[in-house]
Design an enzyme around this catalytic site. Structure first.
Site, PDB file in Angstrom:
ATOM      1  N   ASN A 103       0.882  -1.166   0.000  1.00 10.82           N
ATOM      2  CA  ASN A 103       0.000   0.000   0.000  1.00 10.82           C
ATOM      3  C   ASN A 103       0.924   1.221   0.000  1.00 10.82           C
ATOM      4  O   ASN A 103       1.450   1.619   1.032  1.00 10.82           O
ATOM      5  CB  ASN A 103      -0.862  -0.060   1.267  1.00 10.82           C
ATOM      6  CG  ASN A 103      -1.968   0.967   1.276  1.00 10.82           C
ATOM      7  OD1 ASN A 103      -1.939   1.919   0.514  1.00 10.82           O
ATOM      8  ND2 ASN A 103      -2.938   0.771   2.160  1.00 10.82           N
TER       9      ASN A 103
ATOM     10  N   LYS B 179       3.121   0.886   3.281  1.00  7.87           N
ATOM     11  CA  LYS B 179       2.704  -0.160   4.220  1.00  7.87           C
ATOM     12  C   LYS B 179       2.798  -1.512   3.530  1.00  7.87           C
ATOM     13  O   LYS B 179       2.512  -1.598   2.326  1.00  7.87           O
ATOM     14  CB  LYS B 179       1.240   0.044   4.623  1.00  7.87           C
ATOM     15  CG  LYS B 179       1.011   1.161   5.596  1.00  7.87           C
ATOM     16  CD  LYS B 179      -0.433   1.106   6.071  1.00  7.87           C
ATOM     17  CE  LYS B 179      -0.942   2.492   6.383  1.00  7.87           C
ATOM     18  NZ  LYS B 179      -2.365   2.613   6.424  1.00  7.87           N
TER      19      LYS B 179
ATOM     20  N   ARG C 217      -2.134  -1.738  -3.985  1.00  8.60           N
ATOM     21  CA  ARG C 217      -3.286  -0.844  -3.930  1.00  8.60           C
ATOM     22  C   ARG C 217      -3.079   0.280  -4.959  1.00  8.60           C
ATOM     23  O   ARG C 217      -2.011   0.904  -4.993  1.00  8.60           O
ATOM     24  CB  ARG C 217      -3.400  -0.245  -2.537  1.00  8.60           C
ATOM     25  CG  ARG C 217      -4.523   0.737  -2.452  1.00  8.60           C
ATOM     26  CD  ARG C 217      -4.572   1.380  -1.110  1.00  8.60           C
ATOM     27  NE  ARG C 217      -5.663   2.332  -1.063  1.00  8.60           N
ATOM     28  CZ  ARG C 217      -5.661   3.389  -0.286  1.00  8.60           C
ATOM     29  NH1 ARG C 217      -4.638   3.630   0.503  1.00  8.60           N
ATOM     30  NH2 ARG C 217      -6.684   4.198  -0.278  1.00  8.60           N
TER      31      ARG C 217
ATOM     32  N   HIS D 266     -11.816   4.887  -1.294  1.00  3.94           N
ATOM     33  CA  HIS D 266     -11.873   4.049  -0.082  1.00  3.94           C
ATOM     34  C   HIS D 266     -12.517   2.683  -0.348  1.00  3.94           C
ATOM     35  O   HIS D 266     -12.902   1.995   0.594  1.00  3.94           O
ATOM     36  CB  HIS D 266     -12.659   4.746   1.062  1.00  3.94           C
ATOM     37  CG  HIS D 266     -11.959   5.949   1.618  1.00  3.94           C
ATOM     38  ND1 HIS D 266     -12.636   7.069   2.034  1.00  3.94           N
ATOM     39  CD2 HIS D 266     -10.652   6.205   1.821  1.00  3.94           C
ATOM     40  CE1 HIS D 266     -11.770   7.973   2.474  1.00  3.94           C
ATOM     41  NE2 HIS D 266     -10.565   7.466   2.348  1.00  3.94           N
TER      42      HIS D 266
ATOM     43  N   HIS E 116     -16.221   5.579   6.461  1.00  2.88           N
ATOM     44  CA  HIS E 116     -14.755   5.488   6.581  1.00  2.88           C
ATOM     45  C   HIS E 116     -14.284   6.881   6.984  1.00  2.88           C
ATOM     46  O   HIS E 116     -14.267   7.803   6.166  1.00  2.88           O
ATOM     47  CB  HIS E 116     -14.133   5.057   5.242  1.00  2.88           C
ATOM     48  CG  HIS E 116     -12.642   5.020   5.272  1.00  2.88           C
ATOM     49  ND1 HIS E 116     -11.903   3.854   5.235  1.00  2.88           N
ATOM     50  CD2 HIS E 116     -11.730   6.024   5.370  1.00  2.88           C
ATOM     51  CE1 HIS E 116     -10.610   4.146   5.303  1.00  2.88           C
ATOM     52  NE2 HIS E 116     -10.477   5.457   5.387  1.00  2.88           N
TER      53      HIS E 116
ATOM     54  N   GLY F 297     -11.259   8.796   8.277  1.00  4.65           N
ATOM     55  CA  GLY F 297      -9.838   9.005   8.595  1.00  4.65           C
ATOM     56  C   GLY F 297      -9.514  10.457   8.293  1.00  4.65           C
ATOM     57  O   GLY F 297     -10.386  11.319   8.382  1.00  4.65           O
TER      58      GLY F 297
ATOM     59  N   GLY G 142      -8.914  11.506   5.329  1.00  4.51           N
ATOM     60  CA  GLY G 142      -9.919  11.588   4.270  1.00  4.51           C
ATOM     61  C   GLY G 142     -11.128  10.812   4.771  1.00  4.51           C
ATOM     62  O   GLY G 142     -10.960   9.855   5.524  1.00  4.51           O
TER      63      GLY G 142
ATOM     64  N   ARG H 162     -10.051  18.998   4.018  1.00  5.28           N
ATOM     65  CA  ARG H 162     -10.864  19.185   2.801  1.00  5.28           C
ATOM     66  C   ARG H 162     -12.280  19.607   3.161  1.00  5.28           C
ATOM     67  O   ARG H 162     -12.841  19.138   4.149  1.00  5.28           O
ATOM     68  CB  ARG H 162     -10.931  17.872   2.003  1.00  5.28           C
ATOM     69  CG  ARG H 162      -9.591  17.414   1.503  1.00  5.28           C
ATOM     70  CD  ARG H 162      -9.688  16.075   0.811  1.00  5.28           C
ATOM     71  NE  ARG H 162      -8.582  15.229   1.213  1.00  5.28           N
ATOM     72  CZ  ARG H 162      -8.556  13.906   1.096  1.00  5.28           C
ATOM     73  NH1 ARG H 162      -9.591  13.269   0.556  1.00  5.28           N
ATOM     74  NH2 ARG H 162      -7.505  13.222   1.497  1.00  5.28           N
TER      75      ARG H 162
ATOM     76  N   ASP I 282      -6.293  17.582  12.676  1.00  6.43           N
ATOM     77  CA  ASP I 282      -6.304  16.291  13.361  1.00  6.43           C
ATOM     78  C   ASP I 282      -7.459  16.246  14.362  1.00  6.43           C
ATOM     79  O   ASP I 282      -7.631  17.161  15.165  1.00  6.43           O
ATOM     80  CB  ASP I 282      -4.963  16.123  14.100  1.00  6.43           C
ATOM     81  CG  ASP I 282      -4.842  14.762  14.735  1.00  6.43           C
ATOM     82  OD1 ASP I 282      -4.251  13.868  14.101  1.00  6.43           O
ATOM     83  OD2 ASP I 282      -5.360  14.582  15.869  1.00  6.43           O
TER      84      ASP I 282
ATOM     85  N   ARG J 278      -8.047  14.462  17.038  1.00  4.49           N
ATOM     86  CA  ARG J 278      -7.732  14.477  18.485  1.00  4.49           C
ATOM     87  C   ARG J 278      -7.400  15.894  18.955  1.00  4.49           C
ATOM     88  O   ARG J 278      -7.817  16.331  20.018  1.00  4.49           O
ATOM     89  CB  ARG J 278      -6.560  13.531  18.779  1.00  4.49           C
ATOM     90  CG  ARG J 278      -7.000  12.090  18.887  1.00  4.49           C
ATOM     91  CD  ARG J 278      -5.843  11.160  18.886  1.00  4.49           C
ATOM     92  NE  ARG J 278      -5.155  11.203  17.597  1.00  4.49           N
ATOM     93  CZ  ARG J 278      -4.256  10.325  17.194  1.00  4.49           C
ATOM     94  NH1 ARG J 278      -3.906   9.346  17.986  1.00  4.49           N
ATOM     95  NH2 ARG J 278      -3.693  10.415  16.011  1.00  4.49           N
TER      96      ARG J 278
HETATM   97  P1  ADP Z   1      -5.604   8.214   7.061  1.00  5.33           P
HETATM   98  O1  ADP Z   1      -6.781   8.682   6.241  1.00  5.33           O
HETATM   99  O2  ADP Z   1      -4.414   9.114   6.931  1.00  5.33           O
HETATM  100  O3  ADP Z   1      -5.291   6.744   6.904  1.00  5.33           O
HETATM  101  P2  ADP Z   1      -6.458   7.479   9.756  1.00  5.33           P
HETATM  102  O4  ADP Z   1      -7.458   6.450   9.376  1.00  5.33           O
HETATM  103  O5  ADP Z   1      -5.201   7.040  10.429  1.00  5.33           O
HETATM  104  O6  ADP Z   1      -6.094   8.447   8.551  1.00  5.33           O
HETATM  105  O7  ADP Z   1      -7.209   8.535  10.719  1.00  5.33           O
HETATM  106  C1  ADP Z   1      -6.558   9.663  11.199  1.00  5.33           C
HETATM  107  C2  ADP Z   1      -7.544  10.467  12.042  1.00  5.33           C
HETATM  108  O8  ADP Z   1      -7.998   9.634  13.114  1.00  5.33           O
HETATM  109  C3  ADP Z   1      -6.918  11.708  12.654  1.00  5.33           C
HETATM  110  O9  ADP Z   1      -7.808  12.813  12.547  1.00  5.33           O
HETATM  111  C4  ADP Z   1      -6.773  11.305  14.112  1.00  5.33           C
HETATM  112  O10 ADP Z   1      -6.843  12.409  14.998  1.00  5.33           O
HETATM  113  C5  ADP Z   1      -8.004  10.418  14.284  1.00  5.33           C
HETATM  114  N1  ADP Z   1      -7.898   9.604  15.490  1.00  5.33           N
HETATM  115  C6  ADP Z   1      -7.040   8.619  15.786  1.00  5.33           C
HETATM  116  N2  ADP Z   1      -7.229   8.171  17.048  1.00  5.33           N
HETATM  117  C7  ADP Z   1      -8.262   8.903  17.557  1.00  5.33           C
HETATM  118  C8  ADP Z   1      -8.942   8.950  18.811  1.00  5.33           C
HETATM  119  N3  ADP Z   1      -8.598   8.131  19.796  1.00  5.33           N
HETATM  120  N4  ADP Z   1      -9.961   9.835  18.962  1.00  5.33           N
HETATM  121  C9  ADP Z   1     -10.295  10.663  17.957  1.00  5.33           C
HETATM  122  N5  ADP Z   1      -9.696  10.675  16.759  1.00  5.33           N
HETATM  123  C10 ADP Z   1      -8.698   9.818  16.565  1.00  5.33           C
END
Ligand code: ADP
Length: 398
Positions: free
Chosen positions: A7, A14, A91, A180, A208, A210, A212, A241, A282, A284
Site C-alpha cells: 500500500n 505499508k 493498492r 476508499h 470510513h 480518517g 480523508g 478538505r 487532526d 484528536r
Molecule cells: P488516514 O486517512 O491518513 O489513513 P487514519 O485512518 O489514520 O487516517 O485517521 C486519522 C484520524 O484519526 C486523525 O484525525 C486522528 O486524529 C483520528 N484519530 C485517531 N485516534 C483517535 C482517537 N482516539 N480519537 C479521535 N480521533 C482519533
C-alpha cells in the site's frame, strides 16, 4: 501461498506478508518519510519484538528494496528466499472506469493506470512508483492491481452522473468515481459476518472516517452510492478538505481575491475542513481545543456530525432497508464522541446507540447499538492490506 500486500502512498509504504492458506499474517510493517528524509522502517512479526531501522529512502525503489531486505534478513526476516512470495498485490487509488475488479499488471494495465493519473495526481504516481519498483525486485511473481475505485463501479448511472453537459462525461470522464473502496469492501464483508448473513445480502452504510472521509451506501454487497466524487474532495467534512460546497464558491473567490485556480484548489484540499474552521486538521487535536472552550473547534465538531447525519439519512432513503451503520478508520474506530453525535436522535430511522458500549474502548470489531435497535451500529477496524491480499488471490483464481 504467501502474498505480499503493498500500500504505497506518497511518503509512506505499508506492507503485509500473508500465509494465505492459513489466513495468517507472517509479517507487517511500514516505511515512513520516503522521499522526505529521516526515513525508517518499522517491522512487526507476531511473537517477536518490533524491529525499527533508520534507513534513508530517497525514492520508492529504495523503500521497496528495504522491505525485501528486511523480509529476508537472517535475524529479523521471515522468508529465506524471495521465491517464497507467490504474488504481490498493489493498492491503486484510481482506476477510472476501466477497472471493475483486481487485474494482473502487464504493460497495457500499467499504461492504463498512467492514463488516469491526472484524476488522482497525489495518489496514483506513488502507486505506480511502487509497482515499478516491486516488479524490478520480484520480476517472476505475478503483480496484481487492486483499485479503490473498482468497488464503486457498481453504482447506477443515476448515482454517478453529475448534472452537467453530458459531453463532459463522454469527453473528459467527469463523473463520480468514489474512493476508499478497498477499505469498504473489507469492513463490509466483516460486517456481514457479524450480522450472520452473506455479504451479497447485506445493506450497509459504511462510514470510513480518517484524514480523508467518505460514506458509502452498500446495497446487497455492492456500492450503490458514495460521498466522494470525481476527486476525493466531495462529501464529508474532512481534516483539511471542505467536502460538499456550493460549486460557485471557488469562482466567487477567484473573482474577488487574487487567488489563482491552483491556489484555490490547494485551499479546498489542504486549508479547509477542520483545519480551515479551527486551525487543526487532526481530530484528536480538535477535541482538545473544543474541551478548552474553543468555539470554532466545537462548531467544527457539530458541523462534521451534522454532515454525517445528513448522509446517513440520505443513504437510508437510497437503500430502503439498512442492516447496519459501520464505523471504520482512525476517527470511526476511536472517537466515541463523534459516533454519538452522528448517531444521536436517529431513532426515527431505527438507529439507537448503546452509549455505554459506544464509550468502551476496544481494538476488535464490535456492535455498539442498543439491544432493541432495528439497525445495528458496528465499529470495525479496517485492514486494507488484508483486502489487497484477498483480491489478489481472487484475481489469480479467475
Ligand atoms: P488516514 O486517512 O491518513 O489513513 P487514519 O485512518 O489514520 O487516517 O485517521 C486519522 C484520524 O484519526 C486523525 O484525525 C486522528 O486524529 C483520528 N484519530 C485517531 N485516534 C483517535 C482517537 N482516539 N480519537 C479521535 N480521533 C482519533
Amino acid at each position: 501461498m504467501d502474498i505480499l500486500a503493498l500500500n504505497c502512498g506518497s511518503s509512506s509504504l505499508k506492507y503485509q506478508l500473508f500465509d494465505w492458506k492459513k489466513k495468517e499474517v507472517i509479517a507487517k510493517g511500514l516505511v515512513e518519510r520516503v522521499t522526505i528524509g529521516d526515513s525508517f522502517i518499522v517491522h512487526e512479526v507476531p511473537g517477536r519484538e518490533t524491529y525499527r531501522e533508520e534507513y534513508e529512502c530517497p525514492d520508492h525503489q529504495v523503500a521497496i528494496n528495504l522491505i525485501i531486505k528486511t523480509l529476508t534478513d537472517p535475524v529479523h526476516g521471515v522468508v529465506k528466499d524471495m521465491k517464497q512470495i507467490s504474488a504481490v498485490g498493489h493498492r491503486v487509488v484510481h482506476g477510472g472506469e476501466k477497472f471493475t475488479c483486481s487485474v494482473l499488471i502487464d504493460d497495457t494495465v500499467l499504461n492504463a493506470i498512467k492514463e488516469v493519473q491526472h484524476l488522482a495526481p497525489l495518489h496514483n504516481p506513488p502507486n505506480i512508483a511502487g509497482i515499478e519498483a516491486a516488479k524490478a525486485v520480484l520480476p517472476d511473481a505475478p503483480h496484481i492491481a487492486i483499485f479503490d475505485t473498482a468497488f464503486h463501479q457498481t453504482m447506477p448511472q443515476h448515482a454517478y452522473t453529475y448534472a452537467l453537459p453530458y459531453e463532459w462525461y463522454e469527453k473528459y470522464g467527469v463523473r463520480r468515481y468514489g474512493f476508499h473502496g478497498t477499505s469498504v469492501a473489507y469492513v463490509g464483508r466483516r460486517a456481514a459476518e457479524l450480522l450472520g448473513k452473506p455479504f451479497e445480502q447485506a445493506n450497509l452504510i459504511v462510514l470510513h472516517l480518517g484524514n480523508g472521509a467518505s460514506v458509502t451506501a452498500v446495497g446487497n454487497g455492492r456500492s450503490i452510492d458514495t460521498s466522494m466524487g470525481m476527486t476525493p474532495l466531495e462529501g464529508l467534512i474532512m481534516g483539511t478538505r471542505c467536502g460538499d460546497l456550493d460549486p460557485d464558491v471557488p469562482f466567487y473567490l477567484m473573482r474577488h481575491t487574487a487567488l489563482s485556480a491552483d491556489q484555490t484548489e490547494e485551499l479546498l484540499f489542504h486549508g479547509s475542513g477542520l483545519r480551515g474552521l479551527a486551525g487543526v486538521g487532526d481530530m484528536r487535536e480538535l477535541h482538545a481545543l473544543a474541551q478548552q472552550g474553543n468555539g470554532n473547534a466545537e462548531l467544527a465538531l457539530q458541523m462534521t456530525a451534522y454532515r454525517l447525519k445528513k448522509y446517513i439519512g440520505a443513504y437510508s432513503a437510497a437503500l430502503g432497508r439498512v442492516d447496519a451503520i459501520v464505523f471504520t478508520a482512525g476517527i470511526g474506530e476511536n472517537d466515541p464522541d463523534l459516533r454519538a453525535r452522528a448517531c444521536g436522535e436517529l431513532n426515527n430511522l431505527g438507529i439507537v446507540l448503546d452509549h455505554e458500549r459506544n464509550a468502551t474502548p476496544a481494538a476488535t470489531a464490535r456492535d455498539i447499538a442498543a439491544a432493541a435497535s432495528p439497525v445495528r451500529i458496528l465499529v470495525i477496524p479496517t485492514d486494507e492490506e488484508w483486502e489487497i491480499a484477498r483480491a489478489t488471490r481472487v484475481c489469480l483464481q479467475r
